[in-house]
Design a protein around this motif. Structure first.
Motif, mmCIF file in Angstrom:
data_model
loop_
_atom_site.group_PDB
_atom_site.id
_atom_site.type_symbol
_atom_site.label_atom_id
_atom_site.label_comp_id
_atom_site.label_asym_id
_atom_site.label_seq_id
_atom_site.Cartn_x
_atom_site.Cartn_y
_atom_site.Cartn_z
ATOM 1 N N TYR A 1 -7.671 3.775 -0.697
ATOM 2 C CA TYR A 1 -6.488 3.648 0.360
ATOM 3 C C TYR A 1 -6.847 4.411 1.538
ATOM 4 O O TYR A 1 -6.648 3.949 2.710
ATOM 5 C CB TYR A 1 -5.160 4.223 -0.235
ATOM 6 C CG TYR A 1 -4.150 4.375 0.739
ATOM 7 C CD1 TYR A 1 -3.349 3.362 1.164
ATOM 8 C CD2 TYR A 1 -3.888 5.626 1.327
ATOM 9 C CE1 TYR A 1 -2.184 3.350 2.153
ATOM 10 C CE2 TYR A 1 -2.927 5.739 2.190
ATOM 11 C CZ TYR A 1 -2.005 4.611 2.585
ATOM 12 O OH TYR A 1 -0.867 4.762 3.678
ATOM 13 N N TYR A 2 -7.352 5.587 1.641
ATOM 14 C CA TYR A 2 -7.447 6.322 2.774
ATOM 15 C C TYR A 2 -8.667 5.583 3.611
ATOM 16 O O TYR A 2 -8.854 5.612 4.827
ATOM 17 C CB TYR A 2 -7.973 7.789 2.624
ATOM 18 C CG TYR A 2 -6.401 8.454 2.062
ATOM 19 C CD1 TYR A 2 -5.454 8.562 3.154
ATOM 20 C CD2 TYR A 2 -6.151 9.138 0.999
ATOM 21 C CE1 TYR A 2 -4.165 9.134 2.709
ATOM 22 C CE2 TYR A 2 -5.077 9.812 0.574
ATOM 23 C CZ TYR A 2 -4.048 9.857 1.399
ATOM 24 O OH TYR A 2 -2.935 10.394 1.274
ATOM 25 N N SER B 1 -9.622 2.755 3.704
ATOM 26 C CA SER B 1 -9.277 1.308 4.197
ATOM 27 C C SER B 1 -8.308 1.802 5.650
ATOM 28 O O SER B 1 -8.346 0.826 6.418
ATOM 29 C CB SER B 1 -8.253 0.538 3.475
ATOM 30 O OG SER B 1 -7.146 1.176 2.933
ATOM 31 N N GLU B 2 -7.640 2.862 5.330
ATOM 32 C CA GLU B 2 -6.835 3.395 6.621
ATOM 33 C C GLU B 2 -7.583 4.044 7.782
ATOM 34 O O GLU B 2 -7.185 4.596 8.728
ATOM 35 C CB GLU B 2 -5.494 4.342 6.205
ATOM 36 C CG GLU B 2 -4.698 3.538 5.182
ATOM 37 C CD GLU B 2 -3.708 2.593 6.180
ATOM 38 O OE1 GLU B 2 -2.989 3.202 7.066
ATOM 39 O OE2 GLU B 2 -3.703 1.554 5.656
ATOM 40 N N ASP C 1 -9.318 6.857 7.368
ATOM 41 C CA ASP C 1 -9.222 8.588 7.313
ATOM 42 C C ASP C 1 -10.403 8.781 6.244
ATOM 43 O O ASP C 1 -10.214 8.829 5.194
ATOM 44 C CB ASP C 1 -7.697 8.840 6.705
ATOM 45 C CG ASP C 1 -7.686 10.327 6.844
ATOM 46 O OD1 ASP C 1 -8.687 11.115 6.707
ATOM 47 O OD2 ASP C 1 -6.578 10.876 6.884
ATOM 48 N N PHE D 1 0.818 -1.267 -0.051
ATOM 49 C CA PHE D 1 0.018 0.064 -0.173
ATOM 50 C C PHE D 1 0.766 1.445 -0.003
ATOM 51 O O PHE D 1 0.488 2.120 -0.581
ATOM 52 C CB PHE D 1 -1.053 0.010 1.192
ATOM 53 C CG PHE D 1 -1.964 -1.054 1.186
ATOM 54 C CD1 PHE D 1 -3.079 -1.248 0.085
ATOM 55 C CD2 PHE D 1 -1.871 -2.322 1.998
ATOM 56 C CE1 PHE D 1 -3.852 -2.106 -0.052
ATOM 57 C CE2 PHE D 1 -2.781 -3.191 1.786
ATOM 58 C CZ PHE D 1 -3.717 -3.241 0.967
ATOM 59 N N GLU D 2 1.761 1.524 0.876
ATOM 60 C CA GLU D 2 2.692 2.302 0.855
ATOM 61 C C GLU D 2 3.155 2.812 -0.428
ATOM 62 O O GLU D 2 3.312 3.829 -0.806
ATOM 63 C CB GLU D 2 3.604 2.430 1.983
ATOM 64 C CG GLU D 2 3.032 2.679 3.242
ATOM 65 C CD GLU D 2 2.067 3.681 3.602
ATOM 66 O OE1 GLU D 2 2.798 5.105 3.398
ATOM 67 O OE2 GLU D 2 1.097 3.749 4.017
ATOM 68 N N LYS E 1 0.546 3.916 -2.913
ATOM 69 C CA LYS E 1 0.307 5.398 -2.635
ATOM 70 C C LYS E 1 1.453 6.279 -3.123
ATOM 71 O O LYS E 1 0.983 7.309 -3.932
ATOM 72 C CB LYS E 1 0.437 5.481 -1.074
ATOM 73 C CG LYS E 1 -0.041 6.894 -0.812
ATOM 74 C CD LYS E 1 -0.264 7.046 0.853
ATOM 75 C CE LYS E 1 -0.402 8.205 1.379
ATOM 76 N NZ LYS E 1 0.786 8.790 2.078
#
Length: 195
Positions: A169-170, A172-173, A175, A125-126, A129
């Motif tokens: 992504y956000y 799932s995090e 945020d 993921f990172e 991103k």
């Protein structure tokens, strides 16, 4: 015989005009039985198989063609997509490698986006991103095919695709704010985008 070959070639060409891929596959198979050395027909057969969802046969033939011409970038891109559709870890790795090679040798933000998309499927993921942020910051204007809910294909701006993946992504995090912000940016770039 040459007569049979010519008949099958005419059938193949007519089938393509009519988008009758099933008949085109049969005709190409018969042509290859007559002339198994023709990489042009092997390439066409590989593409037809992959486009019709028979990824194993298409990839097998595609590898033979790529062994003869490793710069066949359009076939490489189709193979990367087929590996991605197969979706298991070894095939995702092959997909990523193909997209990476395309990005390095051909260039273009669409390949960077595809590397990020496959990377996310692999759990990176990172790294994904960072690639997505690079896509949205790029001045390049590029489009990529994306499926629609009715089974069709839409052409979307790569930036919209990158914003959509960043939104995922956000979310799932956890945020929600950045998720919503990126979703809004995706729709601002591509108002008709159907994810």
């Amino acid at each position: 015989s040459q007569c049979t070959y010519d008949t099958n070639k005419a059938l193949y060409e007519r089938s393509l005009e009519l988008t009758d891929y099933g008949t085109a596959l049969v005709a190409l198979n018969f042509m290859l039985l007559e002339d198994s050395t023709s990489m042009q027909y092997t390439d066409s057969l590989a593409r037809l198989y992959m486009r019709s969802g028979n990824f194993d046969a298409g990839l097998s033939l595609g590898k033979k063609v790529m062994d003869q011409n490793e710069k066949n970038y359009s076939l490489m891109e189709l193979m990367a997509t087929a590996y991605e559709y197969k979706g298991d870890p070894p095939n995702l790795t092959k997909s990523y490698r193909h997209y990476k090679k395309l990005y390095e040798e051909v260039g273009g933000e669409k390949y960077l986006l595809k590397m990020a998309q496959v990377g996310m499927l692999q759990g990176s993921f990172e790294a994904a991103k960072k690639k997505l942020e690079e896509v949205v910051e790029s001045p390049e204007l590029a489009y990529i095919e994306s499926p629609t809910s009715d089974g069709g294909i839409q052409m979307i701006n790569v930036k919209a695709g990158a914003y959509m993946l960043l939104a995922n992504y956000y979310f799932s995090e956890g945020d929600q704010n950045l998720g919503v912000k990126n979703l809004e940016l995706a729709l601002k770039v591509e108002p008709e985008y159907e994810a």
